[in-house]
Write an enzyme that holds these catalytic residues in place. Sequence first.
Site, PDB file in Angstrom:
ATOM      1  N   ALA A   1       0.208  -1.643   0.050  1.00 22.66           N
ATOM      2  CA  ALA A   1      -0.091  -0.357  -0.140  1.00 22.66           C
ATOM      3  C   ALA A   1       1.255   1.333  -0.159  1.00 22.66           C
ATOM      4  CB  ALA A   1      -1.098   0.058   1.303  1.00 22.66           C
ATOM      5  N   ALA A   2       1.555   1.433   0.284  1.00 17.86           N
ATOM      6  CA  ALA A   2       3.150   3.112   0.895  1.00 17.86           C
ATOM      7  C   ALA A   2       2.529   2.734  -0.806  1.00 17.86           C
ATOM      8  CB  ALA A   2       3.804   2.597   1.651  1.00 17.86           C
ATOM      9  N   PRO A   3       3.209   4.358  -1.014  1.00 19.12           N
ATOM     10  CA  PRO A   3       3.181   5.391   0.635  1.00 19.12           C
ATOM     11  C   PRO A   3       1.926   5.856   1.018  1.00 19.12           C
ATOM     12  CG  PRO A   3       3.633   6.690  -1.649  1.00 19.12           C
ATOM     13  CD  PRO A   3       3.184   5.047  -1.690  1.00 19.12           C
ATOM     14  N   GLY A   4       0.514   5.203  -0.278  1.00 16.07           N
ATOM     15  CA  GLY A   4      -1.119   5.025  -0.403  1.00 16.07           C
ATOM     16  C   GLY A   4      -1.648   5.980  -0.864  1.00 16.07           C
ATOM     17  N   SER A   5      -1.475   6.037  -2.484  1.00 17.45           N
ATOM     18  CA  SER A   5      -1.710   7.274  -3.074  1.00 17.45           C
ATOM     19  C   SER A   5      -3.409   6.478  -3.431  1.00 17.45           C
ATOM     20  CB  SER A   5      -1.398   7.363  -4.793  1.00 17.45           C
ATOM     21  OG  SER A   5       0.087   8.222  -4.205  1.00 17.45           O
ATOM     22  N   LYS A   6      -3.223   5.047  -4.049  1.00 18.63           N
ATOM     23  CA  LYS A   6      -3.779   4.271  -4.384  1.00 18.63           C
ATOM     24  C   LYS A   6      -5.173   3.651  -3.491  1.00 18.63           C
ATOM     25  CE  LYS A   6      -0.686   1.935  -8.465  1.00 18.63           C
ATOM     26  NZ  LYS A   6       0.209   2.474  -7.028  1.00 18.63           N
TER      27      LYS A   6
ATOM     28  N   CYS B   1       4.790  -0.878 -12.163  1.00 16.57           N
ATOM     29  CA  CYS B   1       4.584   0.079 -13.498  1.00 16.57           C
ATOM     30  C   CYS B   1       6.224   0.264 -14.167  1.00 16.57           C
ATOM     31  CB  CYS B   1       4.943   1.431 -12.260  1.00 16.57           C
ATOM     32  SG  CYS B   1       6.219   1.585 -11.074  1.00 16.57           S
TER      33      CYS B   1
ATOM     34  N   ASP C   1      -0.402  -4.379  -5.734  1.00 19.57           N
ATOM     35  CA  ASP C   1       0.628  -2.967  -7.287  1.00 19.57           C
ATOM     36  C   ASP C   1       2.191  -3.510  -6.340  1.00 19.57           C
ATOM     37  OD1 ASP C   1       0.724  -1.092  -8.651  1.00 19.57           O
ATOM     38  OD2 ASP C   1       1.261   0.302  -7.080  1.00 19.57           O
TER      39      ASP C   1
END
Lengths: 305, 159
Positions: A115-120, A233, A180
């Site tokens: 999860a980090a840094p949490g954008s999604k 990515c 991700d």
Amino acid sequence: MDSIIPEKFKERYCQLVDDPDKFLSTLMQYTPRSFRVNRLKATVDEIKERFDEYGIAIKQMSWYGDAFVSENPEIGATLEHFLGMIYIQEIVSMLPPVIMQKELKQAKFVLDGCAAPGSKTTQMAAIMQNNGTIIANDLAYGRIRALKFNIEKTGTLNTIITNRDLRTFPNYQFDAILLDAPCSAEGTMRKNMEVFSTWNEREIQKQCRVQKPLILKAFDLLAPGGVMVYSTCTFAPEENEGVVDWLLKNRPNAKLEKIAIDGFKLSSAIEEWNGEKFDSEITKTARVWPHHNDTGGFFLARVTK
Amino acid sequence: MSYDDDYGNPEPADPKKIQSEVLAYLYSRFGFDQKLFDNFGLYLGSKGKIYLGPKQLIKEPKIVTLGIMIARADGGIKPTTNLFQIFGKQITKNYIKISKEQAIVYVKGEDMNLGDIQNASDGYVLIKYGDIPLGCGFLKGHALKNMMPKAKRIGLKYI
């Protein structure tokens, strides 16, 4: 101009793209600045109005009304950014939650595996309007602080942060999962040219040795009828189609669904790489090449059970 | 060991204690709707920290933190900037509207002297710019002590 791009890199990827010159020249330019309106704290109309008053030109994306790009370098110096009404986020980073919006709106129990840094994470929470529960897990202890900061700033209330190797995660059943995955990040070169100087193929092999067990475990945590998005990515087929192919081979009940985003150009999957032919279902996954939408590079797979 | 000292054992807070102390304070001082937090769970962390988070928790793995810290009940009760930035629009009393020039100073974290004060008595107050909730301050007479956390303080160009 593209002399800092390693020859081996060009050799690998120029054969896969429709316009190699455009691909390489795009990699040498920075990505346009972009942000997302945080619907937990603001409306799109409010943000449009405020930026209009500031005289900051912003352009709304047709494929996702919350997404904007701007030439202005001072978006981060606005009151709206300070208050978390907008969130500065790469365009391609917004794609995974976008392709599971419908399911997220219904979901009660969601996992963001890395999860980090949490954008999604915060984007998913906004889509869920703070309903349900998101487990935002990340193995990298040092990145948890940024995750926590962004969750607080965006007013995200439905999230629990955990710090566990996903491969040993307890056997819950989630309605929706985002994986991700950690990757060689080739698609982020436009924002960080340093990636070129450290790029090598060994890194790709190293990453996919981690990604393969991760995708199996994440799939095992998915409830029947649930949806999982696997994304990276990076351009390397080993980390993208190769990993999804590994899932299909090891979990016969994993099904892929075709991805389409109206107004955003997605490209076909790589069907064969280094003499290895992938499962024919792999054509349902999607790639984002930087020169098509003026973004970073990305890969998306939508998996159901 | 927990990740930092922000969160202790993720035990649900004693509902009676929360109701009688923290919620009662928030409702009475700021006029929040009593049902405002009904969709969420309230949890008690270390040092009296009160978190607002999802209702459904997990037993494993260990929770690092959850939701957002909305108040701290350690001695007195102190609301957080995060609480005000999320729910500030619901506050009906003990708020102070400041000018654009004052707002620029406020987000830098500086203390201020205020002129005529309406809608607020001494104690914690919401600071608003227009209708936009900016954060928390502590009012004593005409002096406002800035409660903006250091990590959030910033010089803004567009406001």
